[in-house]
Design a protein around this motif. Structure first.
Motif, PDB file in Angstrom:
ATOM      1  N   ASN A  52      34.509  50.799  55.510  1.00 50.01           N
ATOM      2  CA  ASN A  52      34.388  49.345  55.382  1.00 50.01           C
ATOM      3  C   ASN A  52      34.821  48.842  54.011  1.00 50.01           C
ATOM      4  O   ASN A  52      35.436  47.784  53.889  1.00 50.01           O
ATOM      5  N   ARG A  53      34.502  49.608  52.970  1.00 52.45           N
ATOM      6  CA  ARG A  53      34.873  49.176  51.614  1.00 52.45           C
ATOM      7  C   ARG A  53      36.386  49.038  51.489  1.00 52.45           C
ATOM      8  O   ARG A  53      36.899  48.064  50.939  1.00 52.45           O
ATOM      9  N   VAL A  54      37.102  50.003  52.028  1.00 51.91           N
ATOM     10  CA  VAL A  54      38.566  49.962  51.975  1.00 51.91           C
ATOM     11  C   VAL A  54      39.088  48.801  52.819  1.00 51.91           C
ATOM     12  O   VAL A  54      39.983  48.069  52.398  1.00 51.91           O
ATOM     13  N   GLU A  55      38.516  48.633  54.005  1.00 52.03           N
ATOM     14  CA  GLU A  55      38.978  47.542  54.871  1.00 52.03           C
ATOM     15  C   GLU A  55      38.724  46.178  54.246  1.00 52.03           C
ATOM     16  O   GLU A  55      39.543  45.271  54.385  1.00 52.03           O
ATOM     17  N   ARG A  56      37.594  46.016  53.566  1.00 52.32           N
ATOM     18  CA  ARG A  56      37.339  44.740  52.880  1.00 52.32           C
ATOM     19  C   ARG A  56      38.337  44.526  51.751  1.00 52.32           C
ATOM     20  O   ARG A  56      38.739  43.405  51.474  1.00 52.32           O
ATOM     21  N   ALA A  57      38.730  45.607  51.082  1.00 56.44           N
ATOM     22  CA  ALA A  57      39.675  45.488  49.965  1.00 56.44           C
ATOM     23  C   ALA A  57      41.057  45.063  50.437  1.00 56.44           C
ATOM     24  O   ALA A  57      41.757  44.340  49.731  1.00 56.44           O
ATOM     25  N   VAL A  58      41.477  45.500  51.624  1.00 60.05           N
ATOM     26  CA  VAL A  58      42.821  45.147  52.092  1.00 60.05           C
ATOM     27  C   VAL A  58      42.846  43.848  52.898  1.00 60.05           C
ATOM     28  O   VAL A  58      43.918  43.337  53.216  1.00 60.05           O
ATOM     29  N   LYS A  59      41.674  43.302  53.213  1.00 61.94           N
ATOM     30  CA  LYS A  59      41.615  42.082  54.021  1.00 61.94           C
ATOM     31  C   LYS A  59      42.439  40.930  53.434  1.00 61.94           C
ATOM     32  O   LYS A  59      43.160  40.258  54.161  1.00 61.94           O
ATOM     33  N   SER A 108      42.164  46.796  42.079  1.00 58.47           N
ATOM     34  CA  SER A 108      41.714  47.982  41.334  1.00 58.47           C
ATOM     35  C   SER A 108      40.551  47.621  40.412  1.00 58.47           C
ATOM     36  O   SER A 108      39.594  48.396  40.274  1.00 58.47           O
ATOM     37  N   ALA A 109      40.629  46.457  39.798  1.00 59.65           N
ATOM     38  CA  ALA A 109      39.525  46.004  38.940  1.00 59.65           C
ATOM     39  C   ALA A 109      38.264  45.803  39.777  1.00 59.65           C
ATOM     40  O   ALA A 109      37.173  46.243  39.384  1.00 59.65           O
ATOM     41  N   ARG A 110      38.386  45.162  40.923  1.00 58.85           N
ATOM     42  CA  ARG A 110      37.223  44.968  41.809  1.00 58.85           C
ATOM     43  C   ARG A 110      36.647  46.303  42.249  1.00 58.85           C
ATOM     44  O   ARG A 110      35.433  46.482  42.271  1.00 58.85           O
ATOM     45  N   ALA A 111      37.505  47.228  42.638  1.00 55.23           N
ATOM     46  CA  ALA A 111      37.046  48.543  43.113  1.00 55.23           C
ATOM     47  C   ALA A 111      36.303  49.309  42.025  1.00 55.23           C
ATOM     48  O   ALA A 111      35.464  50.155  42.332  1.00 55.23           O
ATOM     49  N   ASN A 112      36.585  48.991  40.763  1.00 52.13           N
ATOM     50  CA  ASN A 112      35.913  49.656  39.642  1.00 52.13           C
ATOM     51  C   ASN A 112      34.758  48.831  39.085  1.00 52.13           C
ATOM     52  O   ASN A 112      34.250  49.108  37.996  1.00 52.13           O
ATOM     53  N   GLY A 113      34.360  47.802  39.828  1.00 58.49           N
ATOM     54  CA  GLY A 113      33.186  47.016  39.461  1.00 58.49           C
ATOM     55  C   GLY A 113      33.356  46.098  38.278  1.00 58.49           C
ATOM     56  O   GLY A 113      32.373  45.738  37.630  1.00 58.49           O
ATOM     57  N   LEU A 114      34.583  45.713  37.980  1.00 62.79           N
ATOM     58  CA  LEU A 114      34.835  44.846  36.826  1.00 62.79           C
ATOM     59  C   LEU A 114      34.806  43.377  37.231  1.00 62.79           C
ATOM     60  O   LEU A 114      35.082  43.032  38.380  1.00 62.79           O
ATOM     61  N   LEU A 115      34.501  42.517  36.276  1.00 60.02           N
ATOM     62  CA  LEU A 115      34.637  41.077  36.481  1.00 60.02           C
ATOM     63  C   LEU A 115      36.117  40.758  36.288  1.00 60.02           C
ATOM     64  O   LEU A 115      36.647  40.880  35.180  1.00 60.02           O
ATOM     65  N   VAL A 116      36.774  40.366  37.354  1.00 63.59           N
ATOM     66  CA  VAL A 116      38.232  40.265  37.353  1.00 63.59           C
ATOM     67  C   VAL A 116      38.745  39.286  36.300  1.00 63.59           C
ATOM     68  O   VAL A 116      39.689  39.596  35.574  1.00 63.59           O
ATOM     69  N   ASP A 117      38.130  38.125  36.198  1.00 65.00           N
ATOM     70  CA  ASP A 117      38.596  37.135  35.215  1.00 65.00           C
ATOM     71  C   ASP A 117      38.536  37.693  33.792  1.00 65.00           C
ATOM     72  O   ASP A 117      39.497  37.578  33.029  1.00 65.00           O
TER      73      ASP A 117
END
Length: 120
Positions: free
Chosen positions: A46-53, A83-92
């Motif tokens: 699910n984590r991967v599928e949410r990332a590619v959505k 990649s930033a989201r997947a590593n738990g970073l605040l994207v902004d």
């Protein structure tokens, strides 16, 4: 369940829904066995599928990119963001820090990779 499927598979016509389910089971049983033997394996992706959505949703928008360079730039930017989201970073914050660091023209960029990044 596996034993029952193996024992009864030849008794059920393969074109029926049950026959199709039994064939599917036999084709996928090794994956379930692997999952049961190693508790570190996730039961779903699910984590991967949410990332590619976002890419699936935006697919029509990108169909008419003006230039190949523009499409490549978009792909790079989306890759950095995900990649930033997947590593738990605040994207902004991550993007702002990266741009500030890039303006300094550092010799190496490895400290800016999302998995090496130290968020303040």
């Amino acid at each position: 369940l596996h034993g029952w499927v193996i024992d009864n598979r030849g008794k059920v016509p393969p074109k029926t829904k049950l026959g199709e389910a039994m064939t599917y089971w036999c084709n996928q049983a090794h994956k379930l066995t692997t999952y049961l033997k190693d508790g570190r394996i996730k039961i779903n992706n699910n984590r991967v599928e949410r990332a590619v959505k976002p890419f699936v949703i935006g697919q029509k928008n990108w169909l008419f990119s003006n230039t190949p360079r523009g499409a490549t730039s978009s792909a790079i930017l989306y890759n950095i963001i995900e990649s930033a989201r997947a590593n738990g970073l605040l994207v902004d914050n991550y993007l702002q820090t990266c741009l500030e660091e890039l303006a300094k023209k550092p010799e190496t960029l490895t400290h800016l990779l999302p998995w090496n990044f130290k968020q303040s």
